[in-house]
Design a protein around this motif. Structure first.
Motif, PDB file in Angstrom:
ATOM      1  N   MET A   1       0.733  -1.270  -0.168  1.00 56.90           N
ATOM      2  CA  MET A   1      -0.041   0.154  -0.005  1.00 56.90           C
ATOM      3  C   MET A   1       0.785   1.490  -0.050  1.00 56.90           C
ATOM      4  O   MET A   1       2.035   1.344   0.658  1.00 56.90           O
ATOM      5  N   ILE A   2       0.509   2.028  -0.766  1.00 53.60           N
ATOM      6  CA  ILE A   2       1.156   3.410  -0.811  1.00 53.60           C
ATOM      7  C   ILE A   2       0.066   4.538  -0.589  1.00 53.60           C
ATOM      8  O   ILE A   2      -1.026   4.337  -0.938  1.00 53.60           O
ATOM      9  N   ILE A   3       0.539   5.689   0.102  1.00 54.29           N
ATOM     10  CA  ILE A   3      -0.234   7.034  -0.207  1.00 54.29           C
ATOM     11  C   ILE A   3       0.387   7.907  -1.058  1.00 54.29           C
ATOM     12  O   ILE A   3       1.595   8.192  -0.765  1.00 54.29           O
ATOM     13  N   ASP A   4      -0.507   8.648  -1.778  1.00 50.07           N
ATOM     14  CA  ASP A   4      -0.220   9.742  -2.629  1.00 50.07           C
ATOM     15  C   ASP A   4      -0.401  10.955  -2.142  1.00 50.07           C
ATOM     16  O   ASP A   4      -1.719  11.190  -1.939  1.00 50.07           O
ATOM     17  N   GLU A   5       0.373  11.781  -1.619  1.00 46.14           N
ATOM     18  CA  GLU A   5       0.047  13.017  -0.899  1.00 46.14           C
ATOM     19  C   GLU A   5       0.234  14.340  -2.006  1.00 46.14           C
ATOM     20  O   GLU A   5       1.164  14.479  -2.384  1.00 46.14           O
ATOM     21  N   ARG A   6      -1.004  14.787  -2.213  1.00 44.68           N
ATOM     22  CA  ARG A   6      -0.732  16.036  -3.066  1.00 44.68           C
ATOM     23  C   ARG A   6      -1.242  17.312  -2.459  1.00 44.68           C
ATOM     24  O   ARG A   6      -2.075  17.619  -1.884  1.00 44.68           O
ATOM     25  N   THR A   7      -0.133  18.224  -2.820  1.00 44.42           N
ATOM     26  CA  THR A   7      -0.379  19.647  -2.227  1.00 44.42           C
ATOM     27  C   THR A   7      -0.498  20.567  -3.180  1.00 44.42           C
ATOM     28  O   THR A   7       0.639  20.916  -3.897  1.00 44.42           O
ATOM     29  N   TYR A   8      -1.500  21.321  -3.330  1.00 39.35           N
ATOM     30  CA  TYR A   8      -1.743  22.259  -4.355  1.00 39.35           C
ATOM     31  C   TYR A   8      -1.799  23.713  -3.570  1.00 39.35           C
ATOM     32  O   TYR A   8      -2.535  23.796  -2.893  1.00 39.35           O
ATOM     33  N   THR A   9      -0.909  24.638  -3.956  1.00 36.36           N
ATOM     34  CA  THR A   9      -0.784  26.119  -3.464  1.00 36.36           C
ATOM     35  C   THR A   9      -1.516  26.935  -4.391  1.00 36.36           C
ATOM     36  O   THR A   9      -1.054  26.888  -5.564  1.00 36.36           O
ATOM     37  N   THR A  10      -2.395  27.625  -3.732  1.00 37.59           N
ATOM     38  CA  THR A  10      -3.372  28.444  -4.947  1.00 37.59           C
ATOM     39  C   THR A  10      -2.669  29.869  -4.605  1.00 37.59           C
ATOM     40  O   THR A  10      -2.052  30.209  -3.980  1.00 37.59           O
ATOM     41  N   HIS A  11      -3.180  30.594  -5.891  1.00 42.17           N
ATOM     42  CA  HIS A  11      -2.968  32.228  -5.603  1.00 42.17           C
ATOM     43  C   HIS A  11      -3.466  32.467  -4.216  1.00 42.17           C
ATOM     44  O   HIS A  11      -4.421  32.011  -3.789  1.00 42.17           O
ATOM     45  N   PRO A  12      -3.118  33.569  -3.628  1.00 43.73           N
ATOM     46  CA  PRO A  12      -3.884  33.987  -2.425  1.00 43.73           C
ATOM     47  C   PRO A  12      -5.337  34.345  -2.662  1.00 43.73           C
ATOM     48  O   PRO A  12      -5.425  35.009  -3.538  1.00 43.73           O
ATOM     49  N   GLY A  13      -6.038  33.762  -1.644  1.00 44.65           N
ATOM     50  CA  GLY A  13      -7.511  34.161  -1.911  1.00 44.65           C
ATOM     51  C   GLY A  13      -8.166  33.103  -2.736  1.00 44.65           C
ATOM     52  O   GLY A  13      -9.313  33.491  -3.211  1.00 44.65           O
ATOM     53  N   LYS A  14      -7.455  32.236  -3.502  1.00 37.89           N
ATOM     54  CA  LYS A  14      -8.054  31.471  -4.426  1.00 37.89           C
ATOM     55  C   LYS A  14      -8.428  29.968  -4.109  1.00 37.89           C
ATOM     56  O   LYS A  14      -8.880  29.226  -4.821  1.00 37.89           O
ATOM     57  N   VAL A  15      -8.529  29.626  -2.817  1.00 29.38           N
ATOM     58  CA  VAL A  15      -8.710  28.329  -2.294  1.00 29.38           C
ATOM     59  C   VAL A  15     -10.298  27.975  -2.501  1.00 29.38           C
ATOM     60  O   VAL A  15     -10.526  27.132  -3.038  1.00 29.38           O
ATOM     61  N   LYS A  16     -11.080  28.755  -2.231  1.00 29.75           N
ATOM     62  CA  LYS A  16     -12.500  28.677  -2.316  1.00 29.75           C
ATOM     63  C   LYS A  16     -12.846  28.375  -3.702  1.00 29.75           C
ATOM     64  O   LYS A  16     -13.521  27.608  -3.964  1.00 29.75           O
ATOM     65  N   ALA A  17     -12.371  29.469  -4.811  1.00 27.88           N
ATOM     66  CA  ALA A  17     -12.553  29.100  -6.011  1.00 27.88           C
ATOM     67  C   ALA A  17     -11.822  27.569  -6.606  1.00 27.88           C
ATOM     68  O   ALA A  17     -12.646  26.938  -7.355  1.00 27.88           O
ATOM     69  N   PHE A  18     -10.818  27.371  -6.263  1.00 25.84           N
ATOM     70  CA  PHE A  18     -10.137  26.009  -6.548  1.00 25.84           C
ATOM     71  C   PHE A  18     -11.199  25.135  -6.180  1.00 25.84           C
ATOM     72  O   PHE A  18     -11.587  23.994  -6.860  1.00 25.84           O
ATOM     73  N   LEU A  19     -11.443  25.144  -4.783  1.00 25.04           N
ATOM     74  CA  LEU A  19     -12.443  23.949  -4.438  1.00 25.04           C
ATOM     75  C   LEU A  19     -13.691  23.989  -5.088  1.00 25.04           C
ATOM     76  O   LEU A  19     -14.458  22.722  -5.412  1.00 25.04           O
ATOM     77  N   GLU A  20     -14.381  24.955  -5.490  1.00 25.59           N
ATOM     78  CA  GLU A  20     -15.656  25.075  -6.236  1.00 25.59           C
ATOM     79  C   GLU A  20     -15.311  24.280  -7.555  1.00 25.59           C
ATOM     80  O   GLU A  20     -16.215  23.488  -8.111  1.00 25.59           O
ATOM     81  N   VAL A  21     -14.219  24.641  -8.258  1.00 24.35           N
ATOM     82  CA  VAL A  21     -14.086  24.095  -9.693  1.00 24.35           C
ATOM     83  C   VAL A  21     -13.579  22.721  -9.343  1.00 24.35           C
ATOM     84  O   VAL A  21     -14.113  21.885 -10.093  1.00 24.35           O
ATOM     85  N   TYR A  22     -12.974  22.198  -8.259  1.00 28.56           N
ATOM     86  CA  TYR A  22     -12.658  20.791  -8.153  1.00 28.56           C
ATOM     87  C   TYR A  22     -13.945  19.996  -7.959  1.00 28.56           C
ATOM     88  O   TYR A  22     -14.251  18.964  -8.467  1.00 28.56           O
ATOM     89  N   GLU A  23     -14.946  20.429  -7.159  1.00 28.24           N
ATOM     90  CA  GLU A  23     -16.113  19.716  -6.712  1.00 28.24           C
ATOM     91  C   GLU A  23     -16.922  19.644  -8.013  1.00 28.24           C
ATOM     92  O   GLU A  23     -17.569  18.665  -8.245  1.00 28.24           O
ATOM     93  N   ARG A  24     -17.192  20.637  -8.690  1.00 29.36           N
ATOM     94  CA  ARG A  24     -17.751  20.712  -9.963  1.00 29.36           C
ATOM     95  C   ARG A  24     -17.373  19.740 -11.101  1.00 29.36           C
ATOM     96  O   ARG A  24     -17.978  19.026 -11.540  1.00 29.36           O
ATOM     97  N   LEU A  25     -16.241  19.948 -11.272  1.00 31.60           N
ATOM     98  CA  LEU A  25     -15.536  19.388 -12.389  1.00 31.60           C
ATOM     99  C   LEU A  25     -14.806  18.097 -12.332  1.00 31.60           C
ATOM    100  O   LEU A  25     -14.703  17.447 -13.213  1.00 31.60           O
ATOM    101  N   ALA A  26     -13.839  18.165 -11.142  1.00 28.73           N
ATOM    102  CA  ALA A  26     -13.004  16.986 -11.225  1.00 28.73           C
ATOM    103  C   ALA A  26     -13.717  15.966 -10.275  1.00 28.73           C
ATOM    104  O   ALA A  26     -13.389  14.762 -10.614  1.00 28.73           O
ATOM    105  N   LYS A  27     -14.222  16.135  -9.320  1.00 26.37           N
ATOM    106  CA  LYS A  27     -14.702  14.943  -8.333  1.00 26.37           C
ATOM    107  C   LYS A  27     -15.535  13.929  -9.022  1.00 26.37           C
ATOM    108  O   LYS A  27     -15.496  12.796  -8.982  1.00 26.37           O
TER     109      LYS A  27
END
Length: 104
Positions: A1-27
């Motif tokens: 078993m392995i764990i893939d740890e992924r860390t994405y650093t957004t532009h300041p103030g863009k975490v909410k926008a990234f999460l919205e895009v992720y939930e809508r398009l990627a998830k």
């Protein structure tokens, strides 16, 4: 078993926008292919504007096969096109459990 740890650093103030895009398009595409993540987090203390997600795989071969399938999935490119401008940096580490780790 392995764990893939992924860390994405957004532009300041863009975490909410990234999460919205992720939930809508990627998830809807990613989770059926990779399986449910071990966890999906945002940083509150330390380096800010980060989204950290952990994925469990049986092996490196399992990870490679699933990620290859994800790369060619219909509409995955739409997510990449929408999310990439929000990001400053993407990092990933492969974590291997120790002999005494509760997660194996």
């Amino acid at each position: 078993m392995i764990i893939d740890e992924r860390t994405y650093t957004t532009h300041p103030g863009k975490v909410k926008a990234f999460l919205e895009v992720y939930e809508r398009l990627a998830k809807p595409i990613q989770w059926p292919i990779l399986g449910d993540p071990v966890g999906f987090f945002v940083t509150e203390i330390g380096t800010l504007n980060q989204v950290v997600h952990l994925w469990k795989y049986d092996s490196m071969a399992d990870r490679e096969q699933r990620r290859a399938k994800l790369a060619v999935a219909p509409n995955w490119g739409d997510y990449l096109d929408a999310a990439t401008p929000l990001l400053l940096r993407m990092e990933n580490r492969i974590l291997v459990p120790t002999a005494f780790s509760p997660m194996k």
